[in-house]
Design an enzyme around this catalytic site. Sequence first.
Site, PDB file in Angstrom:
ATOM      1  N   LYS A   1      -4.622 -21.417  26.211  1.00 17.13           N
ATOM      2  CA  LYS A   1      -4.007 -22.727  26.404  1.00 17.13           C
ATOM      3  C   LYS A   1      -5.073 -23.804  26.184  1.00 17.13           C
ATOM      4  O   LYS A   1      -6.247 -23.498  26.352  1.00 17.13           O
ATOM      5  CB  LYS A   1      -3.384 -22.824  27.797  1.00 17.13           C
ATOM      6  CG  LYS A   1      -4.328 -23.275  28.917  1.00 17.13           C
ATOM      7  CD  LYS A   1      -3.568 -23.595  30.183  1.00 17.13           C
ATOM      8  CE  LYS A   1      -4.286 -24.672  30.954  1.00 17.13           C
ATOM      9  NZ  LYS A   1      -3.747 -24.982  32.248  1.00 17.13           N
TER      10      LYS A   1
ATOM     11  N   LYS B   1       0.316 -12.320  36.538  1.00 17.07           N
ATOM     12  CA  LYS B   1       0.098 -12.055  37.962  1.00 17.07           C
ATOM     13  C   LYS B   1       1.040 -10.963  38.460  1.00 17.07           C
ATOM     14  O   LYS B   1       2.196 -10.897  38.072  1.00 17.07           O
ATOM     15  CB  LYS B   1       0.298 -13.346  38.777  1.00 17.07           C
ATOM     16  CG  LYS B   1      -0.848 -14.326  38.565  1.00 17.07           C
ATOM     17  CD  LYS B   1      -0.688 -15.551  39.411  1.00 17.07           C
ATOM     18  CE  LYS B   1      -1.854 -16.507  39.239  1.00 17.07           C
ATOM     19  NZ  LYS B   1      -3.079 -16.072  39.899  1.00 17.07           N
TER      20      LYS B   1
ATOM     21  N   HIS C   1       2.737 -23.499  32.953  1.00 14.39           N
ATOM     22  CA  HIS C   1       2.786 -22.569  34.082  1.00 14.39           C
ATOM     23  C   HIS C   1       4.062 -22.715  34.927  1.00 14.39           C
ATOM     24  O   HIS C   1       4.757 -21.734  35.203  1.00 14.39           O
ATOM     25  CB  HIS C   1       1.574 -22.753  34.996  1.00 14.39           C
ATOM     26  CG  HIS C   1       0.262 -22.644  34.282  1.00 14.39           C
ATOM     27  ND1 HIS C   1      -0.003 -21.642  33.387  1.00 14.39           N
ATOM     28  CD2 HIS C   1      -0.853 -23.399  34.329  1.00 14.39           C
ATOM     29  CE1 HIS C   1      -1.226 -21.785  32.915  1.00 14.39           C
ATOM     30  NE2 HIS C   1      -1.763 -22.853  33.471  1.00 14.39           N
TER      31      HIS C   1
ATOM     32  N   GLU D   1      -3.747 -27.282  44.240  1.00 11.50           N
ATOM     33  CA  GLU D   1      -5.165 -26.936  44.099  1.00 11.50           C
ATOM     34  C   GLU D   1      -6.008 -27.874  44.949  1.00 11.50           C
ATOM     35  O   GLU D   1      -5.645 -29.054  45.121  1.00 11.50           O
ATOM     36  CB  GLU D   1      -5.584 -27.060  42.632  1.00 11.50           C
ATOM     37  CG  GLU D   1      -4.844 -26.094  41.718  1.00 11.50           C
ATOM     38  CD  GLU D   1      -5.223 -26.311  40.260  1.00 11.50           C
ATOM     39  OE1 GLU D   1      -6.082 -25.579  39.764  1.00 11.50           O
ATOM     40  OE2 GLU D   1      -4.657 -27.216  39.639  1.00 11.50           O
TER      41      GLU D   1
ATOM     42  N   LEU E   1     -14.773 -19.436  29.950  1.00 10.01           N
ATOM     43  CA  LEU E   1     -13.622 -18.551  30.186  1.00 10.01           C
ATOM     44  C   LEU E   1     -14.002 -17.083  29.945  1.00 10.01           C
ATOM     45  O   LEU E   1     -13.619 -16.197  30.706  1.00 10.01           O
ATOM     46  CB  LEU E   1     -12.451 -18.946  29.277  1.00 10.01           C
ATOM     47  CG  LEU E   1     -11.180 -18.144  29.504  1.00 10.01           C
ATOM     48  CD1 LEU E   1     -10.556 -18.469  30.853  1.00 10.01           C
ATOM     49  CD2 LEU E   1     -10.161 -18.384  28.392  1.00 10.01           C
TER      50      LEU E   1
ATOM     51  N   THR F   1     -19.410 -16.601  24.568  1.00  5.99           N
ATOM     52  CA  THR F   1     -20.469 -17.063  25.473  1.00  5.99           C
ATOM     53  C   THR F   1     -19.946 -18.163  26.397  1.00  5.99           C
ATOM     54  O   THR F   1     -20.686 -18.683  27.215  1.00  5.99           O
ATOM     55  CB  THR F   1     -21.645 -17.646  24.666  1.00  5.99           C
ATOM     56  OG1 THR F   1     -21.141 -18.723  23.842  1.00  5.99           O
ATOM     57  CG2 THR F   1     -22.295 -16.600  23.765  1.00  5.99           C
TER      58      THR F   1
ATOM     59  N   ARG G   1     -21.274 -19.750  17.838  1.00  7.48           N
ATOM     60  CA  ARG G   1     -22.222 -20.258  16.837  1.00  7.48           C
ATOM     61  C   ARG G   1     -23.667 -19.925  17.199  1.00  7.48           C
ATOM     62  O   ARG G   1     -24.489 -19.707  16.310  1.00  7.48           O
ATOM     63  CB  ARG G   1     -22.079 -21.775  16.717  1.00  7.48           C
ATOM     64  CG  ARG G   1     -20.834 -22.216  15.997  1.00  7.48           C
ATOM     65  CD  ARG G   1     -20.633 -23.690  16.154  1.00  7.48           C
ATOM     66  NE  ARG G   1     -20.621 -24.060  17.574  1.00  7.48           N
ATOM     67  CZ  ARG G   1     -20.467 -25.277  18.039  1.00  7.48           C
ATOM     68  NH1 ARG G   1     -20.325 -26.284  17.210  1.00  7.48           N
ATOM     69  NH2 ARG G   1     -20.440 -25.525  19.336  1.00  7.48           N
TER      70      ARG G   1
HETATM   71  P1  NAP Z   1     -16.541 -23.489  26.631  1.00 11.62           P
HETATM   72  O1  NAP Z   1     -17.205 -23.053  27.887  1.00 11.62           O
HETATM   73  O2  NAP Z   1     -16.850 -24.852  26.078  1.00 11.62           O
HETATM   74  O3  NAP Z   1     -16.889 -22.399  25.521  1.00 11.62           O
HETATM   75  C1  NAP Z   1     -16.577 -22.592  24.159  1.00 11.62           C
HETATM   76  C2  NAP Z   1     -17.032 -21.377  23.385  1.00 11.62           C
HETATM   77  O4  NAP Z   1     -16.692 -21.540  22.028  1.00 11.62           O
HETATM   78  C3  NAP Z   1     -18.534 -21.157  23.411  1.00 11.62           C
HETATM   79  O5  NAP Z   1     -18.787 -19.768  23.398  1.00 11.62           O
HETATM   80  C4  NAP Z   1     -18.987 -21.804  22.113  1.00 11.62           C
HETATM   81  O6  NAP Z   1     -20.243 -21.258  21.763  1.00 11.62           O
HETATM   82  C5  NAP Z   1     -17.849 -21.387  21.204  1.00 11.62           C
HETATM   83  N1  NAP Z   1     -17.670 -22.257  20.036  1.00 11.62           N
HETATM   84  C6  NAP Z   1     -17.587 -23.611  20.021  1.00 11.62           C
HETATM   85  N2  NAP Z   1     -17.436 -24.051  18.755  1.00 11.62           N
HETATM   86  C7  NAP Z   1     -17.422 -22.955  17.949  1.00 11.62           C
HETATM   87  C8  NAP Z   1     -17.299 -22.752  16.555  1.00 11.62           C
HETATM   88  N3  NAP Z   1     -17.191 -23.778  15.685  1.00 11.62           N
HETATM   89  N4  NAP Z   1     -17.319 -21.498  16.082  1.00 11.62           N
HETATM   90  C9  NAP Z   1     -17.451 -20.437  16.919  1.00 11.62           C
HETATM   91  N5  NAP Z   1     -17.564 -20.565  18.253  1.00 11.62           N
HETATM   92  C10 NAP Z   1     -17.558 -21.809  18.763  1.00 11.62           C
HETATM   93  O7  NAP Z   1     -14.959 -23.421  26.732  1.00 11.62           O
HETATM   94  P2  NAP Z   1     -14.089 -22.491  27.721  1.00 11.62           P
HETATM   95  O8  NAP Z   1     -13.962 -23.194  29.016  1.00 11.62           O
HETATM   96  O9  NAP Z   1     -14.612 -21.113  27.694  1.00 11.62           O
HETATM   97  O10 NAP Z   1     -12.652 -22.595  27.033  1.00 11.62           O
HETATM   98  C11 NAP Z   1     -12.302 -21.851  25.880  1.00 11.62           C
HETATM   99  C12 NAP Z   1     -10.801 -22.005  25.621  1.00 11.62           C
HETATM  100  O11 NAP Z   1     -10.090 -21.477  26.735  1.00 11.62           O
HETATM  101  C13 NAP Z   1     -10.324 -23.445  25.499  1.00 11.62           C
HETATM  102  O12 NAP Z   1      -9.245 -23.499  24.598  1.00 11.62           O
HETATM  103  C14 NAP Z   1      -9.828 -23.785  26.889  1.00 11.62           C
HETATM  104  O13 NAP Z   1      -8.850 -24.799  26.865  1.00 11.62           O
HETATM  105  C15 NAP Z   1      -9.236 -22.467  27.292  1.00 11.62           C
HETATM  106  N6  NAP Z   1      -9.164 -22.250  28.737  1.00 11.62           N
HETATM  107  C16 NAP Z   1     -10.282 -22.281  29.505  1.00 11.62           C
HETATM  108  C17 NAP Z   1     -10.183 -22.043  30.869  1.00 11.62           C
HETATM  109  C18 NAP Z   1     -11.394 -22.024  31.754  1.00 11.62           C
HETATM  110  O14 NAP Z   1     -11.222 -21.783  32.952  1.00 11.62           O
HETATM  111  N7  NAP Z   1     -12.581 -22.240  31.256  1.00 11.62           N
HETATM  112  C19 NAP Z   1      -8.938 -21.793  31.462  1.00 11.62           C
HETATM  113  C20 NAP Z   1      -7.802 -21.746  30.649  1.00 11.62           C
HETATM  114  C21 NAP Z   1      -7.939 -21.976  29.288  1.00 11.62           C
HETATM  115  P3  NAP Z   1     -21.230 -22.012  20.709  1.00 11.62           P
HETATM  116  O15 NAP Z   1     -21.378 -23.419  21.198  1.00 11.62           O
HETATM  117  O16 NAP Z   1     -22.476 -21.210  20.741  1.00 11.62           O
HETATM  118  O17 NAP Z   1     -20.542 -21.946  19.384  1.00 11.62           O
END
Ligand code: NAP
Length: 495
Positions: free
Chosen positions: A159, A193, A251, A227, A31, A28, A60
């Site tokens: 990452k 890419k 990267h 960026e 990313l 949810t 969760r």
């Molecule tokens: P986010 O928006 O905060 O989403 C976190 C997700 O993890 C939510 O679905 C959350 O849902 C779930 N979650 C949190 N705690 C949990 C638990 N204890 N058990 C099961 N699920 C849990 O984070 P995000 O931006 O998508 O990033 C996710 C990962 O990708 C991170 O490691 C981040 O560094 C990496 N990343 C993100 C991006 C980006 O552009 N966003 C880019 C590169 C890498 P609930 O709260 O409902 O549990």
Amino acid sequence: MNRIGVTPEMVSRVIPVDPFDLVIFGGTGDLARRKILPALFRRFCAGQMPDDSRIIGAARSEMSESEYRDLVRDALAEFGKKHAEDKHAVEAFLKHLHYVAVDAMGDGGWKEMKALLRDEEGLVRAFYFSVGPSLFGPLAEQLRENGLADRETRIVVEKPFGHDLESARSLNEELAQHFYEDQIYRIDHYLGKETVQNLMAVRFGNMLFEPLWNAQYVDHIQITVAETVGVGGRGSYYDHSGAMRDMVQNHLMQLLCLIAMEPPAQFEADAVRDEKLKVIRALDPVDPDQIVRGQYTSDGSMPSYREDAENPTSKTESFIALKCYISNWRWANTPFYLRTGKRLSARASEIAVVFKETPHSIFGIDSGRHRNVLSIRLQPDEGMTLGVTIKEPGPGGMRLVDVPLDMSFADALGPDAEEVTDAYERLIMDVIRGNQTLFMRGDEVEAAWAWTDPLIEGWERRGDSPKPYDAGSGGPDDAAFLINRDGRRWRGIKI
Ligand code: NAP
């Protein structure tokens, strides 16, 4: 067919993958909604996702399957590009989606997850850890303890992979308690890419470049990832990281490896990764006076870095430029200039291989001095350009001019340019295929941290502050000085 002979059929040629159950932990999250689910949807539209494949969101929050499908429908409308306009395709894709509420740190939900997953011959099972890095280890353990993973199961890790060498090592050890290295897919989306792979095709598929690809003919190499966005929204995370950890260690390092590595014996995961590892291990330590760190200030309309990070005394860099050398026969004394930063004047990523000048000009000084430059652009428009010197057309003597031999994908594909596969699409399909070539191996990540750590420790020990730079500029003036004092200039890519 376009002018360089690429047909839309070539672009959309699809090699089917095995059916799969793909669980997205963090299904949810940002990313998953912005990248992972739209990527899967596009592969579905391309006909690459077998009918009996399933995608299982997990997080969760309690929600029904239909609520999860609503969430994904909205995500596709926002991030799914032109395919998402096809409502039938969207609804057909959503039928493949399921949801389980599960806590990575708790007991709830695992039985339901196990009941949902299928045990069938030939079915790939993969778990995508799209959650915070502190959950990578606990998730790996839960999968094993709850009997959800076997020797064939794959895990995909996002990452950041560690914060320094010590944390990367302990994360590798944690994962290794439950999975073999050939089951672990550490994502660096830059490797997915199209252009990055094309770089390997150009280097190793042509006789033309490789003989010149060394210190004797290359003057220097520049790698830029610029960026326009700031760190707003994830300022508190970024403030513990900075440009070195967030961009260079992973990267830019990966791009440097692909440019500098020796030809692998085969285009095969470990052969490629062995060569990349040798490059990282051959990197010299960098002198402090060859590193420029910067931090953006406010331009009046947008907040400063310190405001974004909510830390008025932050010394974290939002920009870094450095010069480094690779101590091996191929690259001895060839400078590699790396720069990356936020809130710069343009969004542009480029690798430029700048060749040496001809040893002697037969045209006299009036014809100017020219260098061939191979420019490999990663964004905004992926493609490659080779600058060659020709005679300026027309009468009036021998005047030389540089013209680009353009291999831009957007031009080449015309209206089908959007069909160029996005990095996440390719990488997720590689996980299903079991191809690790474009994923980082544990020892590569550790070697990259081993090079990065002393540089960071150095400026932290000295208490160095980053140089302020104007938002919307090309970074601090010292970054220009870093290269100008060697008689060279950063490539003008509007930053
Ligand atoms: P986010 O928006 O905060 O989403 C976190 C997700 O993890 C939510 O679905 C959350 O849902 C779930 N979650 C949190 N705690 C949990 C638990 N204890 N058990 C099961 N699920 C849990 O984070 P995000 O931006 O998508 O990033 C996710 C990962 O990708 C991170 O490691 C981040 O560094 C990496 N990343 C993100 C991006 C980006 O552009 N966003 C880019 C590169 C890498 P609930 O709260 O409902 O549990």
